[in-house]
Design a protein around this motif. Sequence first.
Motif, PDB file in Angstrom:
ATOM      1  N   LEU A  57      35.930 -24.109  37.146  1.00  0.00           N
ATOM      2  CA  LEU A  57      36.768 -23.821  38.314  1.00  0.00           C
ATOM      3  C   LEU A  57      36.092 -24.351  39.572  1.00  0.00           C
ATOM      4  N   ARG A  58      35.033 -23.700  40.041  1.00  0.00           N
ATOM      5  CA  ARG A  58      34.181 -24.203  41.122  1.00  0.00           C
ATOM      6  C   ARG A  58      32.784 -23.653  40.846  1.00  0.00           C
ATOM      7  N   PHE A  65      31.655 -12.819  40.256  1.00  0.00           N
ATOM      8  CA  PHE A  65      32.287 -11.584  39.787  1.00  0.00           C
ATOM      9  C   PHE A  65      31.478 -10.916  38.681  1.00  0.00           C
ATOM     10  N   GLU A  94      30.361 -18.297  47.459  1.00  0.00           N
ATOM     11  CA  GLU A  94      31.582 -17.838  46.796  1.00  0.00           C
ATOM     12  C   GLU A  94      31.759 -16.331  46.971  1.00  0.00           C
ATOM     13  N   GLY A 100      30.861 -20.476  54.610  1.00  0.00           N
ATOM     14  CA  GLY A 100      31.020 -21.873  54.193  1.00  0.00           C
ATOM     15  C   GLY A 100      31.096 -22.015  52.692  1.00  0.00           C
ATOM     16  N   GLY A 101      30.980 -23.264  52.235  1.00  0.00           N
ATOM     17  CA  GLY A 101      31.068 -23.530  50.810  1.00  0.00           C
ATOM     18  C   GLY A 101      30.374 -24.836  50.485  1.00  0.00           C
ATOM     19  N   LEU A 102      30.236 -25.111  49.179  1.00  0.00           N
ATOM     20  CA  LEU A 102      29.548 -26.322  48.734  1.00  0.00           C
ATOM     21  C   LEU A 102      30.492 -27.154  47.899  1.00  0.00           C
ATOM     22  N   MET A 103      30.680 -28.415  48.320  1.00  0.00           N
ATOM     23  CA  MET A 103      31.635 -29.298  47.656  1.00  0.00           C
ATOM     24  C   MET A 103      30.914 -30.475  47.012  1.00  0.00           C
ATOM     25  N   ARG A 104      31.690 -31.245  46.247  1.00  0.00           N
ATOM     26  CA  ARG A 104      31.166 -32.412  45.563  1.00  0.00           C
ATOM     27  C   ARG A 104      30.395 -33.318  46.527  1.00  0.00           C
ATOM     28  N   ASN A 105      29.243 -33.817  46.084  1.00  0.00           N
ATOM     29  CA  ASN A 105      28.439 -34.748  46.884  1.00  0.00           C
ATOM     30  C   ASN A 105      29.321 -35.890  47.400  1.00  0.00           C
ATOM     31  N   ALA A 106      29.073 -36.323  48.630  1.00  0.00           N
ATOM     32  CA  ALA A 106      29.942 -37.329  49.245  1.00  0.00           C
ATOM     33  C   ALA A 106      30.011 -38.593  48.406  1.00  0.00           C
ATOM     34  N   GLN A 108      29.743 -38.682  45.195  1.00  0.00           N
ATOM     35  CA  GLN A 108      30.269 -38.328  43.886  1.00  0.00           C
ATOM     36  C   GLN A 108      29.231 -38.025  42.822  1.00  0.00           C
ATOM     37  N   ARG A 146      27.276 -30.554  48.921  1.00  0.00           N
ATOM     38  CA  ARG A 146      27.712 -30.889  50.290  1.00  0.00           C
ATOM     39  C   ARG A 146      28.181 -29.618  50.989  1.00  0.00           C
ATOM     40  N   VAL A 148      29.820 -27.377  53.563  1.00  0.00           N
ATOM     41  CA  VAL A 148      30.895 -27.522  54.557  1.00  0.00           C
ATOM     42  C   VAL A 148      31.216 -26.149  55.142  1.00  0.00           C
TER      43      VAL A 148
ATOM     44  N   LEU B  17      36.377 -34.238  53.526  1.00  0.00           N
ATOM     45  CA  LEU B  17      36.185 -35.442  52.717  1.00  0.00           C
ATOM     46  C   LEU B  17      36.484 -35.137  51.246  1.00  0.00           C
ATOM     47  N   VAL B  73      37.745 -21.444  51.950  1.00  0.00           N
ATOM     48  CA  VAL B  73      36.944 -22.253  52.874  1.00  0.00           C
ATOM     49  C   VAL B  73      37.205 -23.741  52.661  1.00  0.00           C
TER      50      VAL B  73
END
Lengths: 238, 84
Positions: A57-58, A65, A94, A100-106, A108, A146, A148, B17, B73
């Motif tokens: 999921l993420r 949980f 989470e 904030g949160g952490l997303m896929r590296n710019a 990839q 990443r 954000v 992005l 977020v």
Amino acid sequence: MPRVAVVVFPGSNCDADTLAAARAAGCDAYYVWHRDTDLQRADVVVLPGGFSYGDYLRSGAIARFSPVMASVAAHARAGGPVLGICNGFQILCEAGLLPGGLMRNARQRFLSRPAWVRVESTDTPFTRLYQVGEVLELPIAHGDGRYVADPGTTAELEAGDRVVWRYVRDNPNGSTNEIAGICNAGRNVVGIMPHPERRNAPVLGGPDGARVFLSMEARNATQHAVDVRAVGDRHLRV
Amino acid sequence: MTAYRVEVRVMPRAALLDPQGQAVEHALHALGFGEVARVRVGKHLLLDVEAASRDEAAARARAMCDRLLANPVTEDFDVAVGTG
């Protein structure tokens, strides 16, 4: 000697390194399984790196949980120090214990290599033995690194001196404002993407991460000194 | 109670992005699909949900998104309920 609970989720893979680094720094470190809710009188809680629940999921979305997380949140609300490293940082975001949160590296790709971070704040339980402006070499190993946050949150972090580490030389994952680690408003909950536990001795390539764990011990010593003084001069002993 | 097929679409926030979308966009351009101006990649979840009504199925699915399926977020979501 501070009691350090290292929480183990299914898919954690830096738990043993984290336990060893805490013990090497003189802490009484032990594991707590994610289905347990008893932190066993922990002074400090560490959520280690890894891939809890396969990052399904993420990253961190399902681990937040786990039954143990209610106890971790209660510990944090009471002002207890909590450190999230890599996947642990993702879980803290989470769980809403960090903004904030952490997303896929710019770019990839999953990155596993050294990175360089500057210590921006020493006012946390995990950075008090560093100097502001020190540059540390620490390994990174993440695909979703990443950081954000919306502009308002980012401005709050900057204004509140809550960016604890910032990438220098290059920004490996494209994070907002080169952020590598942050703390909450209470300064007791800290998240970092690089791995200090993998760089705590010369044999591991350098000692730059060791003071994250030594800071836990230093905090404990200071706290006890204050406690003892409050009781009376005849107990004054650090 | 009726069984409803609920479709949940989760997309990265438009302002953020989306490196996966960019990579797909570049690949499409390389294949000669120059007319593609922008690609974004998200997730599509299918849920079979028991509910008393369509509205209830949609409301429950939105609650699931708020709690778990989407990160407020970084992501937006929408919910569509099909027939049982």
